[in-house]
Design a protein around this motif. Structure first.
Motif, mmCIF file in Angstrom:
data_model
loop_
_atom_site.group_PDB
_atom_site.id
_atom_site.type_symbol
_atom_site.label_atom_id
_atom_site.label_comp_id
_atom_site.label_asym_id
_atom_site.label_seq_id
_atom_site.Cartn_x
_atom_site.Cartn_y
_atom_site.Cartn_z
ATOM 1 N N ALA A 202 0.806 -1.100 0.016
ATOM 2 C CA ALA A 202 -0.147 -0.025 0.038
ATOM 3 C C ALA A 202 0.834 1.244 0.087
ATOM 4 O O ALA A 202 0.404 2.184 -0.881
ATOM 5 C CB ALA A 202 -0.830 -0.088 1.093
ATOM 6 N N MET A 203 1.982 1.103 0.872
ATOM 7 C CA MET A 203 2.681 2.466 1.005
ATOM 8 C C MET A 203 3.448 2.703 -0.535
ATOM 9 O O MET A 203 3.579 4.120 -0.788
ATOM 10 C CB MET A 203 3.661 2.332 1.984
ATOM 11 C CG MET A 203 3.276 2.182 3.317
ATOM 12 S SD MET A 203 4.539 1.743 4.610
ATOM 13 C CE MET A 203 5.629 3.051 4.301
ATOM 14 N N SER A 204 3.949 1.765 -1.153
ATOM 15 C CA SER A 204 4.638 2.020 -2.357
ATOM 16 C C SER A 204 3.982 2.421 -3.567
ATOM 17 O O SER A 204 4.353 2.964 -4.529
ATOM 18 C CB SER A 204 5.328 0.605 -2.815
ATOM 19 O OG SER A 204 4.635 -0.219 -3.189
ATOM 20 N N GLY A 205 2.309 2.151 -3.604
ATOM 21 C CA GLY A 205 1.517 2.573 -4.677
ATOM 22 C C GLY A 205 1.441 3.855 -4.646
ATOM 23 O O GLY A 205 0.732 4.827 -3.768
ATOM 24 N N ARG A 206 1.520 4.631 -5.997
ATOM 25 C CA ARG A 206 0.919 6.140 -6.034
ATOM 26 C C ARG A 206 -0.244 6.240 -5.771
ATOM 27 O O ARG A 206 -0.722 7.135 -5.394
ATOM 28 C CB ARG A 206 1.472 6.670 -7.396
ATOM 29 C CG ARG A 206 3.115 6.914 -7.767
ATOM 30 C CD ARG A 206 3.371 7.127 -8.936
ATOM 31 N NE ARG A 206 4.851 7.063 -9.252
ATOM 32 C CZ ARG A 206 5.271 6.078 -9.745
ATOM 33 N NH1 ARG A 206 4.721 5.137 -10.235
ATOM 34 N NH2 ARG A 206 6.737 6.065 -9.758
ATOM 35 N N VAL A 207 -1.241 5.319 -6.176
ATOM 36 C CA VAL A 207 -2.514 5.088 -5.972
ATOM 37 C C VAL A 207 -2.694 3.805 -5.390
ATOM 38 O O VAL A 207 -2.561 2.829 -5.878
ATOM 39 C CB VAL A 207 -3.476 5.277 -7.409
ATOM 40 C CG1 VAL A 207 -4.748 5.298 -6.911
ATOM 41 C CG2 VAL A 207 -3.373 6.581 -8.015
#
Length: 257
Positions: A202-207
């Motif tokens: 979750a943290m790594s996704g831009r969305v």
């Protein structure tokens, strides 16, 4: 009030284009965001580059996208439960960036924290650092793409000189995750093993798109129990407490034993 609830999985993933990069939560089959994966399958998105600890099994999790040949590249730690994965990789249909599990976790966390890269001892003295790991094969079995060598530096740790390899952080276009509980502001609580990779993905996704088993009103979650703050989550859907779940292998004892 920031309401991040979307009405359906199909709506939530509708703008994920061909060729997108995705970080997908799950540890084995625990915590797989299956509703979002199946919605992505139904809309026909292809040529995906996916970062996930593993690629599901042949008929579940990310395995359904793999079986439909929608995945171009996997960045993973463990790939041993999926025969179709093995077939596609060895025949040159799929690219694989095999990454130590702890390193993969930290690469995702670093990406979400805005850290460009970090040094770790994991992989020093192996092909992880020295390069040469096959990433893609040709149809004849020869290596088409191999991993490059990575920067290795020596640092003094507790008075001892040790080598460390440079690993770059991971950020992706989108993230798909599964949580047990969430509110409409996007704050999430994960259950047991589902917490292993879902928060990091979750943290790594831009969305970040999250599916939750139960959605509550803002303020109902104890802030001290929140595993992932809503600042990382952009869209959230409710899939209900009866959302299907699978395990790789079920082992049971004979009755009376």
């Amino acid at each position: 009030m920031i309401d991040k609830q979307w009405q359906s999985a199909a709506d939530a993933v509708a703008d994920i284009p061909d060729g997108a990069s995705l970080a997908v939560g799950g540890f084995g089959l625990s915590g797989n965001p299956i509703a979002l994966i199946e919605a992505l399958l139904a809309q026909g998105t292809k040529e995906l580059s996916i970062v996930s600890n593993n690629c599901g099994v042949d008929d579940w999790g990310l395995g359904v996208l793999l079986g439909a040949q929608r995945i171009r590249k996997m960045t993973s730690s463990y790939v041993g439960e999926n025969r179709e994965f093995e077939r596609q990789f060895l025949t040159g249909e799929l690219e694989l960036e095999l990454t130590p599990q702890g390193t993969l976790a930290e690469k995702l966390r670093a990406g979400g924290a805005g850290i460009a890269a970090f040094y770790t001892q994991t992989g020093v003295g192996t092909q992880v650092a020295e390069g040469g790991l096959p990433r893609r094969y040709n149809a004849d079995g020869s290596v088409a793409v191999a991993s490059p060598a990575k920067d290795v530096r020596t640092f003094a740790v507790e008075g001892e000189a040790r080598e460390f390899v440079l690993e770059e952080a991971i950020t992706t276009d989108f993230a798909l995750v599964h949580a047990a509980l969430g509110d409409r502001h996007g704050n999430l609580i994960f259950n047991k093993a589902a917490r292993n990779f879902n928060p990091l993905a979750a943290m790594s996704g831009r969305v970040c798109i999250a599916q939750v088993e139960r959605l509550v009103e803002p303020g109902e979650l104890d802030p001290d129990c929140v595993h992932l703050p809503g600042v990382y989550v952009h869209r959230i859907i409710e899939v209900g407490p009866d959302a299907p779940k699978r395990i790789e292998r079920r082992t049971v004892a004979a009755k009376g034993s």
